[in-house]
Enzyme design. Structure first.
Site, PDB file in Angstrom:
ATOM      1  N   CYS A 114      92.273 -36.072  46.936  1.00  0.00           N
ATOM      2  CA  CYS A 114      90.917 -36.302  46.409  1.00  0.00           C
ATOM      3  C   CYS A 114      90.699 -37.732  45.913  1.00  0.00           C
ATOM      4  O   CYS A 114      89.559 -38.161  45.767  1.00  0.00           O
ATOM      5  CB  CYS A 114      90.600 -35.297  45.310  1.00  0.00           C
ATOM      6  N   HIS A 251      84.640 -38.264  41.190  1.00  0.00           N
ATOM      7  CA  HIS A 251      85.052 -37.242  42.158  1.00  0.00           C
ATOM      8  C   HIS A 251      84.398 -35.927  41.755  1.00  0.00           C
ATOM      9  O   HIS A 251      84.393 -35.547  40.576  1.00  0.00           O
ATOM     10  CB  HIS A 251      86.576 -37.116  42.148  1.00  0.00           C
ATOM     11  N   ASN A 281      83.685 -29.470  46.329  1.00  0.00           N
ATOM     12  CA  ASN A 281      84.700 -30.524  46.314  1.00  0.00           C
ATOM     13  C   ASN A 281      85.062 -30.875  47.758  1.00  0.00           C
ATOM     14  O   ASN A 281      85.673 -30.071  48.455  1.00  0.00           O
ATOM     15  CB  ASN A 281      85.923 -30.001  45.541  1.00  0.00           C
TER      16      ASN A 281
HETATM   17  O1  UT7 Z   1      90.055 -32.302  43.189  1.00  0.00           O
HETATM   18  C1  UT7 Z   1      90.954 -31.908  42.238  1.00  0.00           C
HETATM   19  C2  UT7 Z   1      91.254 -30.498  42.518  1.00  0.00           C
HETATM   20  N1  UT7 Z   1      90.791 -29.448  41.732  1.00  0.00           N
HETATM   21  C3  UT7 Z   1      90.201 -29.438  40.519  1.00  0.00           C
HETATM   22  O2  UT7 Z   1      89.888 -30.403  39.906  1.00  0.00           O
HETATM   23  C4  UT7 Z   1      89.976 -28.081  39.952  1.00  0.00           C
HETATM   24  C5  UT7 Z   1      90.328 -28.000  38.494  1.00  0.00           C
HETATM   25  N2  UT7 Z   1      90.202 -26.680  37.953  1.00  0.00           N
HETATM   26  C6  UT7 Z   1      89.063 -25.971  37.891  1.00  0.00           C
HETATM   27  O3  UT7 Z   1      88.039 -26.445  38.355  1.00  0.00           O
HETATM   28  C7  UT7 Z   1      89.060 -24.630  37.219  1.00  0.00           C
HETATM   29  O4  UT7 Z   1      90.313 -24.417  36.596  1.00  0.00           O
HETATM   30  C8  UT7 Z   1      88.756 -23.455  38.175  1.00  0.00           C
HETATM   31  C9  UT7 Z   1      87.294 -23.529  38.604  1.00  0.00           C
HETATM   32  C10 UT7 Z   1      89.656 -23.537  39.416  1.00  0.00           C
HETATM   33  C11 UT7 Z   1      88.977 -22.114  37.483  1.00  0.00           C
HETATM   34  O5  UT7 Z   1      88.285 -22.040  36.263  1.00  0.00           O
HETATM   35  P1  UT7 Z   1      89.023 -21.492  34.962  1.00  0.00           P
HETATM   36  O6  UT7 Z   1      88.024 -21.466  33.898  1.00  0.00           O
HETATM   37  O7  UT7 Z   1      90.232 -22.353  34.757  1.00  0.00           O
HETATM   38  O8  UT7 Z   1      89.387 -20.011  35.381  1.00  0.00           O
HETATM   39  P2  UT7 Z   1      90.810 -19.289  35.561  1.00  0.00           P
HETATM   40  O9  UT7 Z   1      91.560 -19.875  36.712  1.00  0.00           O
HETATM   41  O10 UT7 Z   1      91.489 -19.234  34.261  1.00  0.00           O
HETATM   42  O11 UT7 Z   1      90.332 -17.853  35.949  1.00  0.00           O
HETATM   43  C12 UT7 Z   1      89.642 -17.028  35.042  1.00  0.00           C
HETATM   44  C13 UT7 Z   1      89.447 -15.674  35.707  1.00  0.00           C
HETATM   45  C14 UT7 Z   1      90.734 -15.066  36.225  1.00  0.00           C
HETATM   46  O12 UT7 Z   1      90.679 -13.691  35.966  1.00  0.00           O
HETATM   47  P3  UT7 Z   1      91.504 -13.031  34.758  1.00  0.00           P
HETATM   48  O13 UT7 Z   1      92.931 -13.353  35.046  1.00  0.00           O
HETATM   49  O14 UT7 Z   1      90.980 -13.725  33.533  1.00  0.00           O
HETATM   50  O15 UT7 Z   1      91.152 -11.599  34.846  1.00  0.00           O
HETATM   51  C15 UT7 Z   1      90.647 -15.297  37.722  1.00  0.00           C
HETATM   52  O16 UT7 Z   1      91.336 -14.313  38.462  1.00  0.00           O
HETATM   53  O17 UT7 Z   1      88.564 -15.801  36.830  1.00  0.00           O
HETATM   54  C16 UT7 Z   1      89.172 -15.163  37.958  1.00  0.00           C
HETATM   55  N3  UT7 Z   1      88.730 -15.858  39.169  1.00  0.00           N
HETATM   56  C17 UT7 Z   1      87.584 -15.546  39.803  1.00  0.00           C
HETATM   57  N4  UT7 Z   1      86.645 -14.606  39.559  1.00  0.00           N
HETATM   58  C18 UT7 Z   1      85.590 -14.563  40.401  1.00  0.00           C
HETATM   59  C19 UT7 Z   1      89.313 -16.897  39.802  1.00  0.00           C
HETATM   60  N5  UT7 Z   1      88.576 -17.256  40.858  1.00  0.00           N
HETATM   61  C20 UT7 Z   1      87.500 -16.437  40.872  1.00  0.00           C
HETATM   62  C21 UT7 Z   1      86.375 -16.335  41.722  1.00  0.00           C
HETATM   63  N6  UT7 Z   1      85.455 -15.394  41.446  1.00  0.00           N
HETATM   64  N7  UT7 Z   1      86.184 -17.156  42.783  1.00  0.00           N
END
Ligand code: UT7
Length: 324
Positions: A114, A251, A281
C-alpha cells in the site's frame, strides 16, 4: 537545484461497481458493519481480462495528455508500484512501456504494497534529481481483488481495484519551499511485522499467488502511529509547519484511520482528501487515485502544498511532500 515537478495526473477505475449490499449476498457481512468499521460504501472490481497494466495504461494516458507529454519521444522513465503484477516477470512497467509505444529510457516495478506509490515517487524523484532521467511516469496500479480470499469477510470487504498516475518533469528550482515539485520524501519499513499483513503464497514459497491475511487491529494501531510520525518527519525535513499544508492525501484504508491520523496531527478534517467510501483500499493505487479526484474537482490548485502518506504490508510506510 533540480525539482521533480508534477505536470499532470490521471486515474482509472474498472467499470464494475460492487456495493456492500452486493458483498452481503456472498459473505456473512452487512452494509452497516462495513460502513461503521471502515467508511467504505462501494468499490470497483476488475473484470476478467482486466490487468494491472491495462488499468495503468488508462490512467497513464490521462496523466500524459494533461502534461502534454508524448511517451514515444518525451518520456524516459516509468516507475510502477503494484502488488498484483500481470506476471511474475517481466515487470508490469515494461508491459506498460510497450503499450505506450515507448522504446527509450527505462521502466521497472516497485513493491511496497500500500506504500508503493510513495516509494515509486521517491525513486523517480531521486533519478530525476541525479540527472538519470528528465521526465518520469509514476504509477500505482492494482487488481487487488485477484489476491483476496472471497470467503474471508475480514479482508474481502476492504479492498478494490484501480490505477492512478502522475507525470514528473525535472525543472530548475531555487531550492526553497516556494519551489514547485517534490520538496521532501521519507521512507520506512520494518520487516518484523510480516505476520500482521501478508499474502500466504508466492512464486518461491508455494508456486501460487496466495491470499491476503491480516490482523486488522494490529495494522490499525501501527498505521495511525507510523503515518502521523512520518508526516511530522517529512514536514520537518522540508522546513515547513504542519499548518502550511493545504491538502493531506492519505492512503485510503479505513475512514477511522484517516480521522485518527488527522486528529493526532491536529490537521483540519476539511483538508483531508477522502475517497475510501467510493474506492475502498486500492493498495498502491489509492494515493494517486485520491490525488486525481481532488485535482479534477478543483480542490488541489497550482501552488498548494500537498502531503501524501501511506502504510502497508511489510510493514512499509512513507510520506511525500509536493508543491503542486
Ligand atoms: O492498507 C493497510 C492495510 N489495512 C488496514 O489498514 C486495515 C486496518 N484495520 C482495519 O481497518 C480494521 O481493523 C478492520 C476494518 C479490518 C476491522 O475492524 P475492527 O474494529 O478492528 O474489527 P475486528 O477485526 O475486531 O472485528 C470485530 C468483529 C469480529 O467479531 P467478534 O469476534 O467480535 O464476534 C469479527 O469477526 O467484527 C467481525 N467481522 C465482521 N462482521 C461483519 C469482521 N469482518 C466482518 C465483516 N462483516 N466483514
Amino acid at each position: 537545484m533540480i525539482r521533480s515537478v508534477i505536470q499532470g495526473c490521471g486515474s482509472y477505475l474498472p467499470p464494475q461497481l460492487v456495493t456492500n449490499d452486493d458483498l452481503a449476498k456472498k459473505v456473512d457481512t452487512t452494509d452497516e458493519w462495513i460502513q461503521a468499521r471502515t467508511g467504505i460504501r462501494e468499490r470497483h472490481i476488475a473484470g476478467e481480462g482486466e490487468l494491472a497494466s491495462g488499468l495503468a495504461l488508462e490512467a497513464a494516458r490521462k496523466a500524459l495528455a494533461q502534461a502534454g507529454i508524448d511517451p514515444t519521444t518525451d518520456l524516459d522513465l516509468i516507475v510502477l508500484a503494484t502488488t498484483t503484477p500481470d506476471d511474475t516477470f517481466p515487470a508490469t512497467a515494461t508491459t506498460l512501456q510497450a503499450a505506450l509505444g515507448m522504446t527509450q529510457g527505462s521502466a521497472f516495478d516497485v513493491q511496497a504494497v500500500c506504500s508503493g506509490f510513495i516509494y515509486a515517487m521517491t525513486v523517480a524523484d531521486s533519478l530525476l534529481r541525479t540527472g538519470q532521467a528528465q521526465t518520469a511516469l509514476v504509477v500505482g496500479a492494482e487488481v487487488f481483488s485477484r489476491i483476496l480470499d472471497w470467503e474471508d469477510r475480514g479482508t474481502c470487504v476492504l479492498f478494490g481495484d484501480g490505477a492512478g498516475a502522475v507525470v514528473l518533469k525535472a525543472e530548475e528550482g531555487a531550492g526553497t519551499t516556494s519551489d514547485r515539485g517534490v520538496l521532501a520524501t521519507r521512507l520506512h519499513s520494518d520487516g518484523r511485522m510480516r505476520e500482521a499483513l501478508y499474502v500466504d503464497g508466492g512464486p518461491g514459497r508455494t508456486g501460487t499467488v496466495g491470499h491476503v491475511r491480516m490482523q486488522g487491529k494490529e495494522v490499525f494501531r501501527h498505521a495511525v502511529v507510523n503515518m502521523a510520525k512520518v508526516v511530522e518527519e517529512v514536514v520537518a525535513e522540508a522546513g515547513i509547519s504542519l499548518a502550511d499544508i493545504d491538502w493531506l492525501v492519505p492512503h485510503q484504508a479505513n475512514k477511522r484511520i484517516l480521522d485518527s491520523t488527522a486528529k493526532k496531527l491536529g490537521i483540519d478534517p476539511a483538508k483531508v482528501v477522502i475517497t475510501v467510501d467510493q474506492h475502498a483500499n486500492t493498495s498502491a493505487a489509492s494515493v494517486p487515485l485520491a490525488l486525481d479526484v481532488a485535482v479534477q474537482d478543483g480542490r488541489i490548485k497550482r501552488g498548494d502544498l500537498v502531503l501524501m502518506e501511506a502504510m502497508g504490508g511489510g510493514f512499509t510506510w512513507g510520506a511525500c511532500l509536493v508543491r503542486w
